[in-house]
Design a protein around this motif. Sequence first.
Motif, PDB file in Angstrom:
ATOM      1  N   LYS A  50      -9.378   8.313   3.898  1.00  0.00           N
ATOM      2  CA  LYS A  50      -9.283   6.868   3.722  1.00  0.00           C
ATOM      3  C   LYS A  50      -8.255   6.545   2.651  1.00  0.00           C
ATOM      4  O   LYS A  50      -7.975   7.368   1.770  1.00  0.00           O
ATOM      5  CB  LYS A  50     -10.647   6.302   3.302  1.00  0.00           C
ATOM      6  N   ALA A  51      -7.709   5.360   2.737  1.00  0.00           N
ATOM      7  CA  ALA A  51      -6.842   4.879   1.665  1.00  0.00           C
ATOM      8  C   ALA A  51      -7.719   4.451   0.503  1.00  0.00           C
ATOM      9  O   ALA A  51      -8.653   3.660   0.673  1.00  0.00           O
ATOM     10  CB  ALA A  51      -6.003   3.704   2.153  1.00  0.00           C
ATOM     11  N   VAL A  52      -7.445   5.003  -0.675  1.00  0.00           N
ATOM     12  CA  VAL A  52      -8.220   4.656  -1.862  1.00  0.00           C
ATOM     13  C   VAL A  52      -7.299   4.126  -2.951  1.00  0.00           C
ATOM     14  O   VAL A  52      -6.109   4.460  -3.013  1.00  0.00           O
ATOM     15  CB  VAL A  52      -9.030   5.867  -2.396  1.00  0.00           C
ATOM     16  N   LEU A  53      -7.865   3.298  -3.807  1.00  0.00           N
ATOM     17  CA  LEU A  53      -7.121   2.708  -4.917  1.00  0.00           C
ATOM     18  C   LEU A  53      -7.495   3.455  -6.195  1.00  0.00           C
ATOM     19  O   LEU A  53      -8.655   3.476  -6.602  1.00  0.00           O
ATOM     20  CB  LEU A  53      -7.468   1.223  -5.035  1.00  0.00           C
ATOM     21  N   PHE A 109      -8.240  -4.044  -4.056  1.00  0.00           N
ATOM     22  CA  PHE A 109      -6.855  -4.065  -3.592  1.00  0.00           C
ATOM     23  C   PHE A 109      -6.193  -5.399  -3.938  1.00  0.00           C
ATOM     24  O   PHE A 109      -5.006  -5.457  -4.248  1.00  0.00           O
ATOM     25  CB  PHE A 109      -6.795  -3.801  -2.083  1.00  0.00           C
ATOM     26  N   ALA A 110      -6.964  -6.477  -3.909  1.00  0.00           N
ATOM     27  CA  ALA A 110      -6.418  -7.796  -4.232  1.00  0.00           C
ATOM     28  C   ALA A 110      -5.911  -7.855  -5.670  1.00  0.00           C
ATOM     29  O   ALA A 110      -4.983  -8.620  -5.987  1.00  0.00           O
ATOM     30  CB  ALA A 110      -7.480  -8.867  -3.997  1.00  0.00           C
ATOM     31  N   ASP A 111      -6.502  -7.039  -6.555  1.00  0.00           N
ATOM     32  CA  ASP A 111      -6.102  -7.040  -7.959  1.00  0.00           C
ATOM     33  C   ASP A 111      -4.748  -6.372  -8.194  1.00  0.00           C
ATOM     34  O   ASP A 111      -4.242  -6.377  -9.324  1.00  0.00           O
ATOM     35  CB  ASP A 111      -7.164  -6.327  -8.815  1.00  0.00           C
ATOM     36  N   ASN A 119      -3.596   5.766  -2.316  1.00  0.00           N
ATOM     37  CA  ASN A 119      -3.284   7.090  -1.800  1.00  0.00           C
ATOM     38  C   ASN A 119      -4.429   7.633  -0.952  1.00  0.00           C
ATOM     39  O   ASN A 119      -5.427   6.946  -0.693  1.00  0.00           O
ATOM     40  CB  ASN A 119      -2.925   8.033  -2.951  1.00  0.00           C
ATOM     41  N   ASP A 120      -4.275   8.893  -0.560  1.00  0.00           N
ATOM     42  CA  ASP A 120      -5.212   9.531   0.360  1.00  0.00           C
ATOM     43  C   ASP A 120      -6.454  10.019  -0.380  1.00  0.00           C
ATOM     44  O   ASP A 120      -6.357  10.700  -1.408  1.00  0.00           O
ATOM     45  CB  ASP A 120      -4.494  10.700   1.046  1.00  0.00           C
ATOM     46  N   SER A 121      -7.624   9.689   0.157  1.00  0.00           N
ATOM     47  CA  SER A 121      -8.878  10.102  -0.471  1.00  0.00           C
ATOM     48  C   SER A 121      -9.003  11.617  -0.580  1.00  0.00           C
ATOM     49  O   SER A 121      -9.521  12.138  -1.577  1.00  0.00           O
ATOM     50  CB  SER A 121     -10.070   9.547   0.318  1.00  0.00           C
ATOM     51  N   LEU A 122      -8.517  12.342   0.425  1.00  0.00           N
ATOM     52  CA  LEU A 122      -8.621  13.800   0.402  1.00  0.00           C
ATOM     53  C   LEU A 122      -7.744  14.403  -0.691  1.00  0.00           C
ATOM     54  O   LEU A 122      -8.129  15.351  -1.374  1.00  0.00           O
ATOM     55  CB  LEU A 122      -8.240  14.380   1.764  1.00  0.00           C
ATOM     56  N   SER A 123      -6.545  13.841  -0.856  1.00  0.00           N
ATOM     57  CA  SER A 123      -5.660  14.317  -1.923  1.00  0.00           C
ATOM     58  C   SER A 123      -6.290  14.071  -3.286  1.00  0.00           C
ATOM     59  O   SER A 123      -6.194  14.916  -4.189  1.00  0.00           O
ATOM     60  CB  SER A 123      -4.299  13.613  -1.837  1.00  0.00           C
ATOM     61  N   PHE A 124      -6.943  12.916  -3.438  1.00  0.00           N
ATOM     62  CA  PHE A 124      -7.593  12.619  -4.721  1.00  0.00           C
ATOM     63  C   PHE A 124      -8.747  13.585  -4.984  1.00  0.00           C
ATOM     64  O   PHE A 124      -8.893  14.095  -6.100  1.00  0.00           O
ATOM     65  CB  PHE A 124      -8.110  11.180  -4.733  1.00  0.00           C
ATOM     66  N   LEU A 125      -9.573  13.838  -3.971  1.00  0.00           N
ATOM     67  CA  LEU A 125     -10.702  14.755  -4.153  1.00  0.00           C
ATOM     68  C   LEU A 125     -10.218  16.159  -4.489  1.00  0.00           C
ATOM     69  O   LEU A 125     -10.812  16.844  -5.340  1.00  0.00           O
ATOM     70  CB  LEU A 125     -11.560  14.779  -2.894  1.00  0.00           C
ATOM     71  N   ASP A 126      -9.146  16.595  -3.850  1.00  0.00           N
ATOM     72  CA  ASP A 126      -8.563  17.907  -4.152  1.00  0.00           C
ATOM     73  C   ASP A 126      -8.068  17.938  -5.597  1.00  0.00           C
ATOM     74  O   ASP A 126      -8.305  18.910  -6.329  1.00  0.00           O
ATOM     75  CB  ASP A 126      -7.431  18.199  -3.175  1.00  0.00           C
ATOM     76  N   PHE A 127      -7.377  16.882  -6.009  1.00  0.00           N
ATOM     77  CA  PHE A 127      -6.865  16.793  -7.377  1.00  0.00           C
ATOM     78  C   PHE A 127      -8.002  16.860  -8.402  1.00  0.00           C
ATOM     79  O   PHE A 127      -7.934  17.608  -9.383  1.00  0.00           O
ATOM     80  CB  PHE A 127      -6.065  15.499  -7.547  1.00  0.00           C
ATOM     81  N   VAL A 159     -11.335   6.314  -8.719  1.00  0.00           N
ATOM     82  CA  VAL A 159     -11.186   5.472  -7.535  1.00  0.00           C
ATOM     83  C   VAL A 159     -12.014   4.212  -7.759  1.00  0.00           C
ATOM     84  O   VAL A 159     -13.203   4.285  -8.093  1.00  0.00           O
ATOM     85  CB  VAL A 159     -11.669   6.202  -6.263  1.00  0.00           C
ATOM     86  N   VAL A 160     -11.372   3.048  -7.560  1.00  0.00           N
ATOM     87  CA  VAL A 160     -12.093   1.786  -7.775  1.00  0.00           C
ATOM     88  C   VAL A 160     -12.330   1.021  -6.473  1.00  0.00           C
ATOM     89  O   VAL A 160     -13.124   0.080  -6.443  1.00  0.00           O
ATOM     90  CB  VAL A 160     -11.335   0.887  -8.775  1.00  0.00           C
ATOM     91  N   ALA A 161     -11.642   1.439  -5.402  1.00  0.00           N
ATOM     92  CA  ALA A 161     -11.848   0.778  -4.106  1.00  0.00           C
ATOM     93  C   ALA A 161     -11.354   1.699  -3.001  1.00  0.00           C
ATOM     94  O   ALA A 161     -10.510   2.574  -3.227  1.00  0.00           O
ATOM     95  CB  ALA A 161     -11.107  -0.557  -4.052  1.00  0.00           C
ATOM     96  N   GLU A 162     -11.904   1.504  -1.814  1.00  0.00           N
ATOM     97  CA  GLU A 162     -11.436   2.269  -0.659  1.00  0.00           C
ATOM     98  C   GLU A 162     -11.473   1.397   0.578  1.00  0.00           C
ATOM     99  O   GLU A 162     -12.285   0.468   0.684  1.00  0.00           O
ATOM    100  CB  GLU A 162     -12.275   3.531  -0.435  1.00  0.00           C
ATOM    101  N   GLN A 163     -10.558   1.672   1.498  1.00  0.00           N
ATOM    102  CA  GLN A 163     -10.555   0.935   2.751  1.00  0.00           C
ATOM    103  C   GLN A 163     -11.706   1.413   3.624  1.00  0.00           C
ATOM    104  O   GLN A 163     -12.061   2.587   3.613  1.00  0.00           O
ATOM    105  CB  GLN A 163      -9.225   1.116   3.478  1.00  0.00           C
ATOM    106  N   ALA A 164     -12.259   0.513   4.386  1.00  0.00           N
ATOM    107  CA  ALA A 164     -13.406   0.858   5.227  1.00  0.00           C
ATOM    108  C   ALA A 164     -13.016   1.769   6.382  1.00  0.00           C
ATOM    109  O   ALA A 164     -13.762   2.674   6.762  1.00  0.00           O
ATOM    110  CB  ALA A 164     -14.062  -0.413   5.759  1.00  0.00           C
ATOM    111  N   ASP A 165     -11.834   1.525   6.950  1.00  0.00           N
ATOM    112  CA  ASP A 165     -11.407   2.297   8.118  1.00  0.00           C
ATOM    113  C   ASP A 165     -10.882   3.659   7.693  1.00  0.00           C
ATOM    114  O   ASP A 165     -10.118   3.778   6.733  1.00  0.00           O
ATOM    115  CB  ASP A 165     -10.313   1.555   8.888  1.00  0.00           C
ATOM    116  N   ALA A 166     -11.299   4.690   8.426  1.00  0.00           N
ATOM    117  CA  ALA A 166     -10.862   6.061   8.135  1.00  0.00           C
ATOM    118  C   ALA A 166      -9.927   6.560   9.228  1.00  0.00           C
ATOM    119  O   ALA A 166      -9.960   6.086  10.366  1.00  0.00           O
ATOM    120  CB  ALA A 166     -12.067   6.984   8.021  1.00  0.00           C
ATOM    121  N   ASP A 167      -9.091   7.509   8.855  1.00  0.00           N
ATOM    122  CA  ASP A 167      -8.283   8.248   9.828  1.00  0.00           C
ATOM    123  C   ASP A 167      -8.945   9.608  10.014  1.00  0.00           C
ATOM    124  O   ASP A 167      -9.279  10.280   9.040  1.00  0.00           O
ATOM    125  CB  ASP A 167      -6.847   8.431   9.325  1.00  0.00           C
TER     126      ASP A 167
END
Length: 257
Positions: free
Chosen positions: A121-124, A136-138, A186-194, A205-213
Motif C-alpha cells: 500500500k501507499a503509506v505516508l 495525505f491532505a496535510d 512510499n511503499d509499505s513493504l519498503s518501509f517495513l523492510d527498512f 507511518v501516519v496514514a495509508e491508502q485503503a487500496d492495496a496492490d
Amino acid sequence: MSLFKSLTAAALIQAALLLPAAAGDNLNAIQSAGTIKIGTEGTYAPFTFHDASGKLVGFDVEIGEAVAKKLGVKPQFIEGKWDGLIAGLDAKRYDVVINQVGITEARKQKYDFSDPYIASKAVLIVRDGNDEIKSFADLKGKKAAQSLSSNFGKIAQTAGAELVGTDGFDQSIQLVLTRRADATVNDSLSFLDFKKQKPDAPVKVVAEQADADFSGIIIRKGEPELVAAINKALADIKADGTYKKIADTYFGQDVSK
C-alpha cells in the motif's frame, strides 16, 4: 474409407492424444520430475537476493520453497533480468515466476496468476515528532521526497506537496531523516523492510491508502491444475503458520492483506 480420410482420422486421433500435454498438464510433469522451475531476479532485496555468503535468499525465495514443499517437489530457481523474466515463461525456461509480479488486468490477458500472496500500500512516512502531518491532505504546501516518475510521487503531488526528486526509497527516507523533506509517500513493504533493518530509525507511518496492490505467482495460460495446486499450497502455508514465519522474518508482520 479412402486413404486420405484414414490419414486424416489418424492425424485427428493423434492430435487429440497430444492435446492434454499441449494444453498444459504441467503439474504431472513437475511432480514426475520432482522439481518445479522458478524464475526470479536474485537482485531485488528483500524479496529475492544473495546474502553475504552468496546464497539466494529472500521473502519470495522462501515462499517458493514452501510452495514447492507442499507440492512434494524441490524448487529450482533460475535467475534472470526483470526485462525478460516473464517472457521466460513463454520460452518455457521455467514453470512459474515468483518475483513480486503485480497482478494487473493487462498481464491477466496473457498469463494466469495464483491467489495473491503479498500486498503493498501507499503509506505516508514522516519523522518521529512531526505532528503537523497526520493525513495525505496535510501534505499541502509541504516538501515530499519522491521518485518523480513513480505513482507515489503523483499521490503526493495530487495532495498539494512540493516534490523533492530522489532516486528511490532509500534516498527519500534519508531526506526525511535529515529534515530536508517533511515526508515521503512510499511503499509499505519498503518501509517495513527498512524498519526491520533499522528499528530505531526515527520515522513512522501516519496514514495509508485503503487500496492495496497485490502480487501473485505468475503461470502460463492453460495450466489450471497447476494453478489450483499452487493456490492450495499457498492456503496451506497460511493455515499452518509457515507464511507468518516467513513474513515475520522479512517484514515483522503479516503482509498478505
